[in-house]
Design an enzyme around this catalytic site. Structure first.
Site, PDB file in Angstrom:
ATOM      1  N   ARG A   1      34.322  42.812  39.707  1.00  0.00           N
ATOM      2  CA  ARG A   1      35.123  43.043  40.904  1.00  0.00           C
ATOM      3  C   ARG A   1      36.096  41.890  41.139  1.00  0.00           C
ATOM      4  O   ARG A   1      35.727  40.735  40.954  1.00  0.00           O
ATOM      5  CB  ARG A   1      34.196  43.171  42.119  1.00  0.00           C
ATOM      6  CG  ARG A   1      34.927  43.307  43.433  1.00  0.00           C
ATOM      7  CD  ARG A   1      33.986  43.540  44.587  1.00  0.00           C
ATOM      8  NE  ARG A   1      33.163  42.398  44.922  1.00  0.00           N
ATOM      9  CZ  ARG A   1      33.586  41.301  45.550  1.00  0.00           C
ATOM     10  NH1 ARG A   1      34.853  41.168  45.883  1.00  0.00           N
ATOM     11  NH2 ARG A   1      32.745  40.321  45.826  1.00  0.00           N
TER      12      ARG A   1
ATOM     13  N   LEU B   1      28.073  30.526  49.996  1.00  0.00           N
ATOM     14  CA  LEU B   1      29.402  30.776  49.430  1.00  0.00           C
ATOM     15  C   LEU B   1      30.425  29.720  49.848  1.00  0.00           C
ATOM     16  O   LEU B   1      30.510  29.337  51.012  1.00  0.00           O
ATOM     17  CB  LEU B   1      29.872  32.155  49.914  1.00  0.00           C
ATOM     18  CG  LEU B   1      31.238  32.633  49.441  1.00  0.00           C
ATOM     19  CD1 LEU B   1      31.268  32.793  47.936  1.00  0.00           C
ATOM     20  CD2 LEU B   1      31.592  33.958  50.127  1.00  0.00           C
TER      21      LEU B   1
ATOM     22  N   GLU C   1      36.497  31.753  47.311  1.00  0.00           N
ATOM     23  CA  GLU C   1      37.522  31.703  46.264  1.00  0.00           C
ATOM     24  C   GLU C   1      38.861  31.240  46.855  1.00  0.00           C
ATOM     25  O   GLU C   1      39.706  30.685  46.163  1.00  0.00           O
ATOM     26  CB  GLU C   1      37.670  33.109  45.671  1.00  0.00           C
ATOM     27  CG  GLU C   1      38.654  33.207  44.535  1.00  0.00           C
ATOM     28  CD  GLU C   1      38.498  34.523  43.768  1.00  0.00           C
ATOM     29  OE1 GLU C   1      37.349  34.980  43.586  1.00  0.00           O
ATOM     30  OE2 GLU C   1      39.519  35.073  43.341  1.00  0.00           O
TER      31      GLU C   1
ATOM     32  N   HIS D   1      29.380  34.408  41.507  1.00  0.00           N
ATOM     33  CA  HIS D   1      30.519  33.734  42.138  1.00  0.00           C
ATOM     34  C   HIS D   1      30.574  32.303  41.617  1.00  0.00           C
ATOM     35  O   HIS D   1      29.546  31.617  41.592  1.00  0.00           O
ATOM     36  CB  HIS D   1      30.371  33.738  43.658  1.00  0.00           C
ATOM     37  CG  HIS D   1      31.654  33.424  44.369  1.00  0.00           C
ATOM     38  ND1 HIS D   1      32.204  32.167  44.379  1.00  0.00           N
ATOM     39  CD2 HIS D   1      32.507  34.219  45.059  1.00  0.00           C
ATOM     40  CE1 HIS D   1      33.347  32.198  45.069  1.00  0.00           C
ATOM     41  NE2 HIS D   1      33.544  33.437  45.487  1.00  0.00           N
TER      42      HIS D   1
ATOM     43  N   ARG E   1      36.611  35.973  38.491  1.00  0.00           N
ATOM     44  CA  ARG E   1      35.325  35.306  38.736  1.00  0.00           C
ATOM     45  C   ARG E   1      34.408  35.279  37.527  1.00  0.00           C
ATOM     46  O   ARG E   1      33.726  34.282  37.284  1.00  0.00           O
ATOM     47  CB  ARG E   1      34.611  36.011  39.890  1.00  0.00           C
ATOM     48  CG  ARG E   1      35.303  35.783  41.198  1.00  0.00           C
ATOM     49  CD  ARG E   1      34.664  36.534  42.330  1.00  0.00           C
ATOM     50  NE  ARG E   1      35.366  36.217  43.569  1.00  0.00           N
ATOM     51  CZ  ARG E   1      35.125  36.792  44.732  1.00  0.00           C
ATOM     52  NH1 ARG E   1      34.199  37.734  44.832  1.00  0.00           N
ATOM     53  NH2 ARG E   1      35.790  36.450  45.802  1.00  0.00           N
TER      54      ARG E   1
ATOM     55  N   GLN F   1      28.008  40.314  39.797  1.00  0.00           N
ATOM     56  CA  GLN F   1      29.021  39.270  39.888  1.00  0.00           C
ATOM     57  C   GLN F   1      28.389  37.933  40.243  1.00  0.00           C
ATOM     58  O   GLN F   1      27.658  37.826  41.233  1.00  0.00           O
ATOM     59  CB  GLN F   1      30.055  39.624  40.953  1.00  0.00           C
ATOM     60  CG  GLN F   1      31.104  38.537  41.105  1.00  0.00           C
ATOM     61  CD  GLN F   1      32.381  39.086  41.688  1.00  0.00           C
ATOM     62  OE1 GLN F   1      32.524  39.188  42.893  1.00  0.00           O
ATOM     63  NE2 GLN F   1      33.308  39.472  40.831  1.00  0.00           N
TER      64      GLN F   1
ATOM     65  N   PHE G   1      44.472  35.132  45.131  1.00  0.00           N
ATOM     66  CA  PHE G   1      43.074  35.253  44.725  1.00  0.00           C
ATOM     67  C   PHE G   1      43.069  35.557  43.237  1.00  0.00           C
ATOM     68  O   PHE G   1      44.105  35.903  42.658  1.00  0.00           O
ATOM     69  CB  PHE G   1      42.406  36.403  45.497  1.00  0.00           C
ATOM     70  CG  PHE G   1      41.384  35.965  46.516  1.00  0.00           C
ATOM     71  CD1 PHE G   1      41.647  34.942  47.397  1.00  0.00           C
ATOM     72  CD2 PHE G   1      40.161  36.607  46.603  1.00  0.00           C
ATOM     73  CE1 PHE G   1      40.703  34.561  48.345  1.00  0.00           C
ATOM     74  CE2 PHE G   1      39.211  36.239  47.547  1.00  0.00           C
ATOM     75  CZ  PHE G   1      39.480  35.214  48.419  1.00  0.00           C
TER      76      PHE G   1
ATOM     77  N   HIS H   1      26.350  36.963  43.433  1.00  0.00           N
ATOM     78  CA  HIS H   1      27.182  37.219  44.607  1.00  0.00           C
ATOM     79  C   HIS H   1      27.280  38.687  44.979  1.00  0.00           C
ATOM     80  O   HIS H   1      27.324  39.032  46.156  1.00  0.00           O
ATOM     81  CB  HIS H   1      28.585  36.667  44.336  1.00  0.00           C
ATOM     82  CG  HIS H   1      29.525  36.761  45.490  1.00  0.00           C
ATOM     83  ND1 HIS H   1      29.231  36.261  46.733  1.00  0.00           N
ATOM     84  CD2 HIS H   1      30.773  37.305  45.604  1.00  0.00           C
ATOM     85  CE1 HIS H   1      30.258  36.477  47.557  1.00  0.00           C
ATOM     86  NE2 HIS H   1      31.201  37.125  46.900  1.00  0.00           N
TER      87      HIS H   1
END
Lengths: 241, 575
Positions: free
Chosen positions: B386, B250, B253, B240, B286, B238, B118, B351
């Site tokens: 994050r 979504l 990721e 995304h 991100r 955040q 990730f 997000h």
């Protein structure tokens, strides 16, 4: 802008003598879903319309309802895909209507809870994770996708005449634990799904499977459950097949 | 009036995990959730949960310290470092505990929990169950709650679903319970308790373009904020990188972690053209990927000036079906694209709220008896940005911590203050009057205000921010705040009244949008997810501090608090 007509079965047991259909004209746009249409009605035409929703992405299981002839999730059903100028919506069957499309899910959850829907391992947990081979894990593919929306329960005709029948979702959940190499409560859970309102009541009608928004082989899983119970209890020669 | 020793508000991952911890310590707990727990937004989380298990050959050297450092660096040094270390130290035992409880994690060839790469980590650290990790974690925690609801050897645990907490009972600065609207019956009731834990999730619905569920509104943060609990770092949002064009659903990721490419309209992997993403490419953090995607679209290299392509075709059918079946299903249903055959149209979308209800490392707020955990809270472990895979981790680690510390608080005698019974009746009557007052409004349709709020936040408080547009946004939100006082509801009564519910949620959204956009205008620097085109660099001398917003009638009053920098010296954040 084009439009469709929503025909919604409405009923408030506190105030209405019987259910009735109401019509709403709703303007449509590209990509619009049935849930979007219901929100349009609630926000602009009639704020008293009651329905559940949450994720709007087909994963939380809130918005199963009967739409143009079958059970679907309103959030993932695009109006264009229905190919109809009329969208007929009614609540799930076999669950008491609280208001409009909002049904009492308690009977559904009671049955879910009945089968002890949690891992019952036979050993103390390891210090690290329990090992599970990729083949063992593969037995859980699809079966763990169930979002407990209730579409199968509503579509199952057995529920018409046997209110106590556990129903497809609870039986699928039982089979989910039977399929898990880490679970050891085989006998205990077989007792829970046995009996006249349990697994034997399934008549292999396939409605559950046809409506499942996650395309889970529910009927097949119940059939495997029956077979394993026969093998386990009465016919050891069938075991391991 | 009902009584429970502790009330947990919210039935998502953080709330259920907190409830299980309280139950383990034999504290009588009630979970109050506005939706059935399984309908919580946690169920939508896809890609995975970070823990330094070292199960992947490339990550065998992993440790909580490495994980914590990546978290702090990813946060652009705004995370509190000891809190981040606690997150990563507890991660292996909490993730394994979930496995022991039955989570069907995907597995390595030797049968351990599988891990995938990730963003923000140099190797695979993210544990997963295909691309439905949130779904299986939430279902498993709910299953454990069902088990202990029935278990006689433990204390009482009750779940009240479709009951909505609309206010706190706070007296002389101490929290004594919550006001509950039973949505199914229409009753207003008070639950008296020694402690309250909020685990109400994020506030994505402040924006129009968001991955969040429709139920993820600002109300859960606004209630304690109105009650005197400060909100921390709320300007950090955040975005995304990969949300589905049209619905902003979504696209994990994990799709890039498994090797997916981001392509512009020339078919180019454009992340190579930007210094901050040229090395890590699709698995850069991100905030960086979302900015570079936005630049690409703004400069005319997107499709229809709106979106880019997420291309998975080269991963092959088998890998897509094994590792990414959920997003394939979503792409097929919502945009009629099969990722095996064609690229997915994606754009950045709101997000996650890094900020939230201010708490310390035990989940406690500044109001005795009031705790928060999960996305609604802010310890802070995520700082200004994050890392993917850390949000679900925070829910189970800090859910357990908040449950444990609330249990200890109760067992030690609570606040020691015995409230006058009258405060509960007063609170209930005030709430009844407030709700009934909402039916006597003017002529504003709340749906219009909601639409205008969403489009304002989408345009004025987005990936790139600058003074003029932020000020325009502030003016608009202040206008909407006034117009909200004149809303009209066209459905009466308190039973199953969605009209009233959405109006309440909108009130929370307006309040939290104001905290967010004013915080963004106040912070004159670029850090993590907040990028100011007029202040494009990080300014540690002036702004290495947490923002605290306190409720006041004419808008938030801001203060600052220190960041814990006790382990690592802040450095330039490079990947």
């Amino acid at each position: 802008m084009s439009e469709v007509t929503f025909k919604i079965l409405r009923y408030d047991p506190k105030t209405d003598k019987k259910p009735h259909v109401e019509q709403f004209k709703v303007p449509t746009k590209s990509g619009m879903t049935v849930l979007d249409g219901l929100y349009y009605i609630q926000e602009h035409l009639d704020g008293s319309l009651a329905f559940r929703s949450s994720c709007r992405a087909g994963v939380c299981g809130s918005c199963a309802m009967h739409i143009n002839g079958t059970y679907r999730l309103a959030c993932e059903t695009q109006i264009s895909a229905l190919n109809s100028a009329t969208i007929k919506v009614r609540p799930m069957a076999h669950l008491p209507v609280m208001k409009d499309l909002f049904v009492d899910m308690d009977p559904f959850w009671e049955k879910f809870k009945h089968i002890k829907p949690y891992l019952i391992p036979g050993d103390e947990p390891a210090e690290k994770e329990r090992l599970q081979t990729t083949d063992e894990r593969a037995h859980l593919d699809r079966i763990i996708d169930c979002i407990l929306c209730g579409a199968c329960f509503a579509s199952c005709t057995v529920n018409n005449y046997d209110e106590e029948y556990l129903g497809p979702a609870a039986l699928l959940k039982a089979q989910r634990f039977f399929s898990d190499s880490r679970d050891a409560a085989i006998e205990e859970r077989m007792d829970l799904v046995d009996g006249e309102h349990g697994v034997w009541r399934c008549h292999t009608i396939f409605n559950c499977q046809e409506v499942c928004p996650k395309e889970i082989d529910i009927t097949g899983s119940i059939a495997v459950l029956k077979r394993n119970m026969v093998a386990n209890r009465w016919s050891p020669s069938l075991k391991k097949q | 009036m009902r009584y429970h020793q502790v009330v947990v508000v919210g039935g998502g991952l953080a709330g259920l995990r907190a409830a299980l911890e309280l139950n383990k310590r034999n504290v009588k707990v009630a979970v109050v959730s506005k939706v059935h727990p399984l309908r919580s937004h946690s169920v939508e989380a896809q890609g995975g949960i970070n823990a330094s298990l070292g199960n992947h050959p490339r990550g065998s050297h992993d440790s909580p310290e490495l994980h914590a450092f990546d978290t702090v660096k990813g946060s652009d040094y705004l995370a509190d470092q000891k809190a981040a270390l606690r997150l990563t130290e507890d991660a292996p035992k909490r993730v394994r505990e979930m496995e022991h409880w039955g989570v069907p994690f995907s597995r390595t060839p030797d049968g351990k929990i599988a891990q995938r790469p990730f963003g923000g980590a140099g190797f695979p650290r993210t544990c997963f169950a295909s691309d439905k990790t949130g779904h299986v974690l939430l279902h498993t925690l709910f299953e454990q709650c069902v088990k202990y609801e029935q278990a006689s050897e433990r204390g009482e645990m009750v779940i009240y679903d479709e009951q909505i907490v609309t206010g706190l009972v706070v007296d002389e600065g101490v929290c004594h319970g919550v006001i509950v609207w039973n949505f199914q019956t229409g009753e207003i009731d008070v639950i008296k308790s020694e402690a309250v834990i909020f685990a109400t999730g994020g506030a994505g619905r402040i924006f129009g373009k968001t991955t969040n569920a429709l139920v993820s509104t600002g109300l859960g943060m606004a209630i304690p904020y109105w009650g005197g609990v400060p909100i921390k770092d709320f300007e950090f949002v955040q975005f995304h990188p990969t949300t589905l064009f049209g619905t902003n659903i979504l696209m994990t990721e994990g799709a890039r972690g498994e090797g997916g490419f981001l392509l512009n309209n020339e078919g180019e992997r454009f992340l190579a053209n930007y210094d901050d993403s040229s090395k890590a490419m699709e698995v850069a953090p991100r905030d960086i990927v979302a900015r570079n995607m936005t630049r690409e679209i703004d400069e005319g290299r997107g499709f229809e000036d709106e979106y880019l392509h997420l291309d998975l075709r080269h991963l092959g059918r088998e890998k897509i079906l094994e590792r990414l079946p959920g997003i394939r299903d979503l792409a097929m249903k919502f945009v009629h694209v099969d990722p095996i055959e064609a690229p997915i149209p994606v754009q950045p979308g709101m997000h996650y709220t890094m900020g939230g209800i201010d708490t310390d490392e035990t989940g406690a707020s500044r109001v005795p008896g009031f705790y928060a955990a999960g996305e609604c809270g802010c310890v802070s472990v995520h700082g200004a940005n994050r890392l993917g895979g850390n949000s679900m981790l925070e829910t189970i680690v800090y859910g357990a911590i908040a449950g444990d510390s609330a249990a200890q608080f109760v067992l030690d005698g609570g606040s020691g203050k015995v409230p006058d019974e009258k405060i509960f009746d007063d609170a209930k009557n005030r709430e009844l009057a407030r709700l009934e007052g909402m039916f006597n409004g003017g002529n504003e349709n709340p749906a219009d205000i909601k639409d205008e709020l969403e489009s304002t936040m989408n345009r004025k408080c987005w990936v790139f921010r600058e003074e003029n547009t932020l000020q325009e946004g502030i003016e608009k939100i202040e206008e909407l705040r006034e117009r909200y006082k004149n809303i009209t509801l066209n459905s009466s009564g308190l039973r199953l009244n969605f009209d009233l519910l959405w109006a309440l949620e909108l009130g929370g959204n307006l309040t939290m949008a104001e905290v967010m956009i004013k915080g963004a205008a106040r912070r004159k620097e670029s850090r993590g997810s907040q990028f100011r085109t007029d202040y494009p660099t990080r300014d540690d001398a002036k702004w290495l501090e947490h923002t605290l917003a306190y409720y006041a009638q004419d808008g938030p009053r801001f203060e600052a608090s220190d960041v814990d920098l006790s382990i690592w010296e802040p450095k330039e954040r490079k990947y």
